[in-house]
Design an enzyme around this catalytic site. Structure first.
Site, PDB file in Angstrom:
ATOM      1  N   TRP A  50       6.528  28.097 -75.992  1.00  0.00           N
ATOM      2  CA  TRP A  50       6.716  29.546 -76.125  1.00  0.00           C
ATOM      3  C   TRP A  50       8.102  29.970 -75.648  1.00  0.00           C
ATOM      4  O   TRP A  50       8.612  29.470 -74.652  1.00  0.00           O
ATOM      5  CB  TRP A  50       5.655  30.248 -75.270  1.00  0.00           C
ATOM      6  CG  TRP A  50       5.950  31.683 -75.052  1.00  0.00           C
ATOM      7  CD1 TRP A  50       6.595  32.244 -73.980  1.00  0.00           C
ATOM      8  CD2 TRP A  50       5.644  32.759 -75.938  1.00  0.00           C
ATOM      9  NE1 TRP A  50       6.691  33.610 -74.144  1.00  0.00           N
ATOM     10  CE2 TRP A  50       6.110  33.948 -75.335  1.00  0.00           C
ATOM     11  CE3 TRP A  50       5.002  32.834 -77.189  1.00  0.00           C
ATOM     12  CZ2 TRP A  50       5.964  35.198 -75.935  1.00  0.00           C
ATOM     13  CZ3 TRP A  50       4.861  34.079 -77.775  1.00  0.00           C
ATOM     14  CH2 TRP A  50       5.341  35.242 -77.153  1.00  0.00           C
ATOM     15  N   MET A  51       8.685  30.973 -76.351  1.00  0.00           N
ATOM     16  CA  MET A  51       9.949  31.576 -75.896  1.00  0.00           C
ATOM     17  C   MET A  51       9.850  33.092 -76.049  1.00  0.00           C
ATOM     18  O   MET A  51       9.338  33.578 -77.045  1.00  0.00           O
ATOM     19  CB  MET A  51      11.101  31.049 -76.751  1.00  0.00           C
ATOM     20  CG  MET A  51      12.436  31.734 -76.478  1.00  0.00           C
ATOM     21  SD  MET A  51      13.797  30.990 -77.382  1.00  0.00           S
ATOM     22  CE  MET A  51      13.650  31.807 -78.973  1.00  0.00           C
ATOM     23  N   ASN A  52      10.341  33.845 -75.044  1.00  0.00           N
ATOM     24  CA  ASN A  52      10.634  35.260 -75.294  1.00  0.00           C
ATOM     25  C   ASN A  52      12.065  35.567 -74.883  1.00  0.00           C
ATOM     26  O   ASN A  52      12.968  34.847 -75.364  1.00  0.00           O
ATOM     27  CB  ASN A  52       9.544  36.216 -74.763  1.00  0.00           C
ATOM     28  CG  ASN A  52       9.184  36.145 -73.305  1.00  0.00           C
ATOM     29  OD1 ASN A  52       8.584  35.183 -72.872  1.00  0.00           O
ATOM     30  ND2 ASN A  52       9.491  37.166 -72.541  1.00  0.00           N
ATOM     31  N   ASP A  53      12.324  36.556 -74.084  1.00  0.00           N
ATOM     32  CA  ASP A  53      13.676  37.113 -73.890  1.00  0.00           C
ATOM     33  C   ASP A  53      14.814  36.099 -73.690  1.00  0.00           C
ATOM     34  O   ASP A  53      14.648  35.128 -72.945  1.00  0.00           O
ATOM     35  CB  ASP A  53      13.718  37.981 -72.631  1.00  0.00           C
ATOM     36  CG  ASP A  53      12.538  38.900 -72.488  1.00  0.00           C
ATOM     37  OD1 ASP A  53      11.750  39.010 -73.417  1.00  0.00           O
ATOM     38  OD2 ASP A  53      12.426  39.499 -71.405  1.00  0.00           O
ATOM     39  N   GLN A  69      13.268  32.927 -71.612  1.00  0.00           N
ATOM     40  CA  GLN A  69      11.917  32.930 -71.053  1.00  0.00           C
ATOM     41  C   GLN A  69      11.120  31.863 -71.781  1.00  0.00           C
ATOM     42  O   GLN A  69      11.004  31.892 -73.011  1.00  0.00           O
ATOM     43  CB  GLN A  69      11.279  34.314 -71.262  1.00  0.00           C
ATOM     44  CG  GLN A  69      11.858  35.384 -70.365  1.00  0.00           C
ATOM     45  CD  GLN A  69      11.445  35.183 -68.924  1.00  0.00           C
ATOM     46  OE1 GLN A  69      10.357  35.540 -68.538  1.00  0.00           O
ATOM     47  NE2 GLN A  69      12.320  34.589 -68.125  1.00  0.00           N
ATOM     48  N   PHE A 109      11.232  35.297 -64.173  1.00  0.00           N
ATOM     49  CA  PHE A 109      11.287  36.299 -65.239  1.00  0.00           C
ATOM     50  C   PHE A 109      12.742  36.520 -65.679  1.00  0.00           C
ATOM     51  O   PHE A 109      13.664  35.833 -65.247  1.00  0.00           O
ATOM     52  CB  PHE A 109      10.666  37.609 -64.734  1.00  0.00           C
ATOM     53  CG  PHE A 109       9.187  37.732 -65.041  1.00  0.00           C
ATOM     54  CD1 PHE A 109       8.384  36.619 -65.246  1.00  0.00           C
ATOM     55  CD2 PHE A 109       8.592  38.982 -65.131  1.00  0.00           C
ATOM     56  CE1 PHE A 109       7.024  36.739 -65.528  1.00  0.00           C
ATOM     57  CE2 PHE A 109       7.236  39.125 -65.410  1.00  0.00           C
ATOM     58  CZ  PHE A 109       6.451  38.004 -65.609  1.00  0.00           C
ATOM     59  N   ARG A 183      12.121  45.040 -62.457  1.00  0.00           N
ATOM     60  CA  ARG A 183      12.544  43.711 -62.934  1.00  0.00           C
ATOM     61  C   ARG A 183      13.778  43.699 -63.850  1.00  0.00           C
ATOM     62  O   ARG A 183      14.312  44.717 -64.223  1.00  0.00           O
ATOM     63  CB  ARG A 183      11.399  43.045 -63.667  1.00  0.00           C
ATOM     64  CG  ARG A 183      10.859  43.812 -64.860  1.00  0.00           C
ATOM     65  CD  ARG A 183       9.716  43.014 -65.499  1.00  0.00           C
ATOM     66  NE  ARG A 183       9.128  43.703 -66.624  1.00  0.00           N
ATOM     67  CZ  ARG A 183       8.092  44.533 -66.536  1.00  0.00           C
ATOM     68  NH1 ARG A 183       7.546  44.783 -65.370  1.00  0.00           N
ATOM     69  NH2 ARG A 183       7.614  45.118 -67.621  1.00  0.00           N
ATOM     70  N   ASP A 184      14.164  42.474 -64.206  1.00  0.00           N
ATOM     71  CA  ASP A 184      15.173  42.154 -65.222  1.00  0.00           C
ATOM     72  C   ASP A 184      16.592  42.564 -64.826  1.00  0.00           C
ATOM     73  O   ASP A 184      17.267  43.322 -65.544  1.00  0.00           O
ATOM     74  CB  ASP A 184      14.789  42.779 -66.581  1.00  0.00           C
ATOM     75  CG  ASP A 184      13.368  42.442 -67.007  1.00  0.00           C
ATOM     76  OD1 ASP A 184      12.836  41.435 -66.497  1.00  0.00           O
ATOM     77  OD2 ASP A 184      12.793  43.172 -67.826  1.00  0.00           O
ATOM     78  N   GLU A 235      12.575  47.849 -69.901  1.00  0.00           N
ATOM     79  CA  GLU A 235      12.756  46.448 -69.534  1.00  0.00           C
ATOM     80  C   GLU A 235      14.159  45.991 -69.943  1.00  0.00           C
ATOM     81  O   GLU A 235      14.809  46.595 -70.786  1.00  0.00           O
ATOM     82  CB  GLU A 235      11.730  45.559 -70.278  1.00  0.00           C
ATOM     83  CG  GLU A 235      10.275  45.909 -69.975  1.00  0.00           C
ATOM     84  CD  GLU A 235       9.278  44.961 -70.649  1.00  0.00           C
ATOM     85  OE1 GLU A 235       8.357  44.512 -69.973  1.00  0.00           O
ATOM     86  OE2 GLU A 235       9.420  44.678 -71.852  1.00  0.00           O
ATOM     87  N   TRP A 317       6.170  42.357 -79.119  1.00  0.00           N
ATOM     88  CA  TRP A 317       4.988  42.059 -78.296  1.00  0.00           C
ATOM     89  C   TRP A 317       3.679  42.395 -79.004  1.00  0.00           C
ATOM     90  O   TRP A 317       2.618  41.931 -78.592  1.00  0.00           O
ATOM     91  CB  TRP A 317       5.083  42.766 -76.941  1.00  0.00           C
ATOM     92  CG  TRP A 317       5.972  42.049 -75.969  1.00  0.00           C
ATOM     93  CD1 TRP A 317       7.145  42.510 -75.428  1.00  0.00           C
ATOM     94  CD2 TRP A 317       5.774  40.742 -75.410  1.00  0.00           C
ATOM     95  NE1 TRP A 317       7.687  41.569 -74.575  1.00  0.00           N
ATOM     96  CE2 TRP A 317       6.862  40.472 -74.544  1.00  0.00           C
ATOM     97  CE3 TRP A 317       4.795  39.764 -75.558  1.00  0.00           C
ATOM     98  CZ2 TRP A 317       6.982  39.276 -73.835  1.00  0.00           C
ATOM     99  CZ3 TRP A 317       4.925  38.569 -74.857  1.00  0.00           C
ATOM    100  CH2 TRP A 317       6.005  38.339 -74.011  1.00  0.00           C
TER     101      TRP A 317
HETATM  102  C1  FRU Z   1      10.300  41.552 -71.689  1.00  0.00           C
HETATM  103  C2  FRU Z   1       9.613  41.032 -70.446  1.00  0.00           C
HETATM  104  C3  FRU Z   1      10.471  41.238 -69.220  1.00  0.00           C
HETATM  105  C4  FRU Z   1       9.989  40.175 -68.279  1.00  0.00           C
HETATM  106  C5  FRU Z   1       9.697  39.047 -69.222  1.00  0.00           C
HETATM  107  C6  FRU Z   1       8.564  38.162 -68.808  1.00  0.00           C
HETATM  108  O1  FRU Z   1       9.909  40.954 -72.867  1.00  0.00           O
HETATM  109  O2  FRU Z   1       8.359  41.664 -70.311  1.00  0.00           O
HETATM  110  O3  FRU Z   1      10.407  42.544 -68.689  1.00  0.00           O
HETATM  111  O4  FRU Z   1      10.944  39.833 -67.315  1.00  0.00           O
HETATM  112  O5  FRU Z   1       9.413  39.630 -70.476  1.00  0.00           O
HETATM  113  O6  FRU Z   1       8.447  37.047 -69.619  1.00  0.00           O
END
Ligand code: FRU
Length: 508
Positions: A50-53, A69, A109, A183-184, A235, A317
């Protein structure tokens, strides 16, 4: 007129056969086919998992670093690590070993990285600048036990240009003041006050902190509680400068989920001034970096001088954890160079992805009366992307349709009734994984002036549409069950089709 009728007929045939295909309630293709058919060629994807940000992007000694991520052991979100990839041209990426692992403080995160040229942190060794990563640690046990202070800011440092990292023993460097969404961190060097500035997403706004050494931080101010969109949580913010017409503009971006203009995740921005303490916006208008459904959490690379390069997570999301890929989930957008443009007294951001494709081998293909073939099977792995472009003096309505032998098609274009660009993925392929996926997305035309340059980049399962000289951008993903092999332009303006249309085919 004859061509138009021919085009129109083709469109009717496509539409009819699509009805047939959707009626079959198509489900996802198998694992092997998904791997070959869905993995983009020019966009970064993780090998597996899995990958996100995008996170911690920095440039040093000719290498662009991209962290992300990452849950390496599953194709859904889970214990977050920072995955790592490197590139010299922002197109050819090499995935590196995982950079930062969760520890007892929490999962890793989103966050940023800076090259500490003056060694303000004292982490440097042998006169070599250390790289410092600043990120949120999310404590899952804390969250589960009902606490609210489970997100804290930590740092790690690297003495080998970002390949291996050591956690700072004094973590966390900013303790949670009792706010659930905290966060972030994105950190930049502020030359005027000679301090590091952190912009942090705090629930429905951003907060600024300053530091001389990246370890001790002082709260400066808040921005945004009464500005922009508030239909979701803020975010992944960013803060950077862009010069235009001899003026330095400060740009603040903030992703929001949900609340995007086409539902779910999107990124809004404000342009104004920042004096090292507070940010002031020059407008009350809510502006979006991308009106498509699939560009989220984008931030800019640090240490790239005047050039500001942004890249986002190419998903949303609403359905990111359900899309029909199996070995991996999600791609990043192509990198985009940001600039400022004035339109009727308002300042806007523009995005351009051309710059990073320029150096690649290119073949220009021709079309006969608005029809052409995408004549490769789009299957194998020697990277390719199609650029579909044209310019017009007076923008007339048009639709460009990419289709496959099953009658699935992705359409995009301009609708002059409401002055809107669109991407329509209603009949683009598999969509039964989420009821909100198969829709048509719209974006406003911002500059009504003449002379419009429009181009779209197509890489198997995504379209990135740069309209209106980069003022209006749309990014959408889709999942055809067979490769698209046909292109058709539906337009009653033959001049535009014949004279200015170009189909460029880039390879790596
Ligand atoms: C945004 C987010 C960030 C958080 C991260 C967690 O997509 O929700 O706010 O740091 O993803 O994976």
């Amino acid at each position: 007129m004859q061509n138009f009728i021919k085009t129109y007929l083709l469109f009717v045939i496509i539409t009819l056969s699509t009805l047939h295909v959707t009626a079959q309630n198509k489900t996802a293709i198998g694992a092997e086919k998904a791997e070959i058919g869905y993995r983009p060629q020019m966009h970064f994807t993780p090998k597996k998992g899995w990958m996100n940000d995008p996170n911690g992007m920095f440039y040093k000694d000719g290498v662009y670093h991209l962290y992300f991520q990452h849950n390496p052991d599953s194709n859904v979100w889970g214990p977050m690590h920072w995955g790592h990839a490197t590139s010299r041209d922002l197109i050819n990426w090499k995935q590196q070993p995982i950079a930062i692992y969760p520890d007892s403080i929490g999962m890793i995160f989103s966050g940023s990285a800076v090259v500490d040229v003056k060694n303000t942190s004292g982490f440097g060794k042998n006169g070599k600048s250390p790289v410092i990563a600043i990120f949120t640690q999310h404590n899952m046990e804390g969250e589960k036990s009902g606490k609210i202070d489970f997100q804290n800011q930590s740092i790690a440092y690297s003495n080998d240009n970002g390949f291996t990292w050591k956690m700072y023993k004094g973590n966390p460097v900013i303790k949670n003041p009792g706010i659930k969404d905290f966060r972030d961190p994105k950190v930049i060097w502020h030359e005027l006050t000679k301090k590091w500035i952190m912009i942090l997403a705090v629930k429905n706004k951003v907060s600024f902190y300053s530091s001389a050494n990246l370890k001790q931080w002082t709260k400066e101010s808040d921005f945004g509680a009464d500005m922009g969109n508030h239909d979701g949580v803020w975010e992944c913010p960013d803060l950077f400068t862009l010069n235009n017409e001899n003026k330095t503009h400060w740009v603040l971006t903030s992703s929001i989920n949900p609340g995007g203009p086409n539902k779910g995740s999107a990124t809004q921005y404000f342009i104004g001034d920042f004096d090292g303490h507070t940010f002031t916006s020059n407008s009350n208008k809510t502006k979006w970096m991308d009106y498509g459904a699939d560009n989220y959490a984008g931030v800019t690379w640090s240490n790239t001088g005047l050039e500001k390069i942004s890249l986002g997570w190419m998903s949303n999301w609403i359905y990111a954890q359900q899309v029909p890929t199996i070995n991996w989930r999600s791609a990043m957008t192509l990198p985009r160079r940001l600039s400022i443009q004035n339109v009727d007294g308002e300042t806007y951001l523009t995005s351009d992805a051309n710059k990073y494709l320029e150096g690649l081998p290119k073949i220009t293909k021709s079309l006969t009366n608005g029809f052409g073939t995408l004549n490769d099977n789009m299957g194998n792995s020697n990277g390719k992307v199609y650029k579909i472009s044209f310019s017009e003096n007076q923008l007339n309505p048009f639709t460009i349709s990419l289709s496959n032998k099953l009658g699935e098609h992705i359409d995009f274009g301009y609708d002059s009734t409401n002055h809107q660009f669109f991407i329509d993925r209603t009949n683009a392929g598999v969509h039964d994984f989420n009821s909100e996926f198969a829709v048509k997305h719209f974006a406003p035309k911002i500059a009504m002036s003449k002379n419009t340059i429009i181009y779209a980049l197509f890489d198997k399962t995504s379209i990135e549409l740069f309209a209106d000289n980069g003022l209006t951008v749309m990014t959408d993903i889709f999942f055809p069950t067979a490769p698209y092999t046909q292109i058709a332009i539906i337009s009653n303006n033959k001049e535009a089709v014949k004279n200015s249309f170009k189909l460029d085919f880039y390879t790596k």
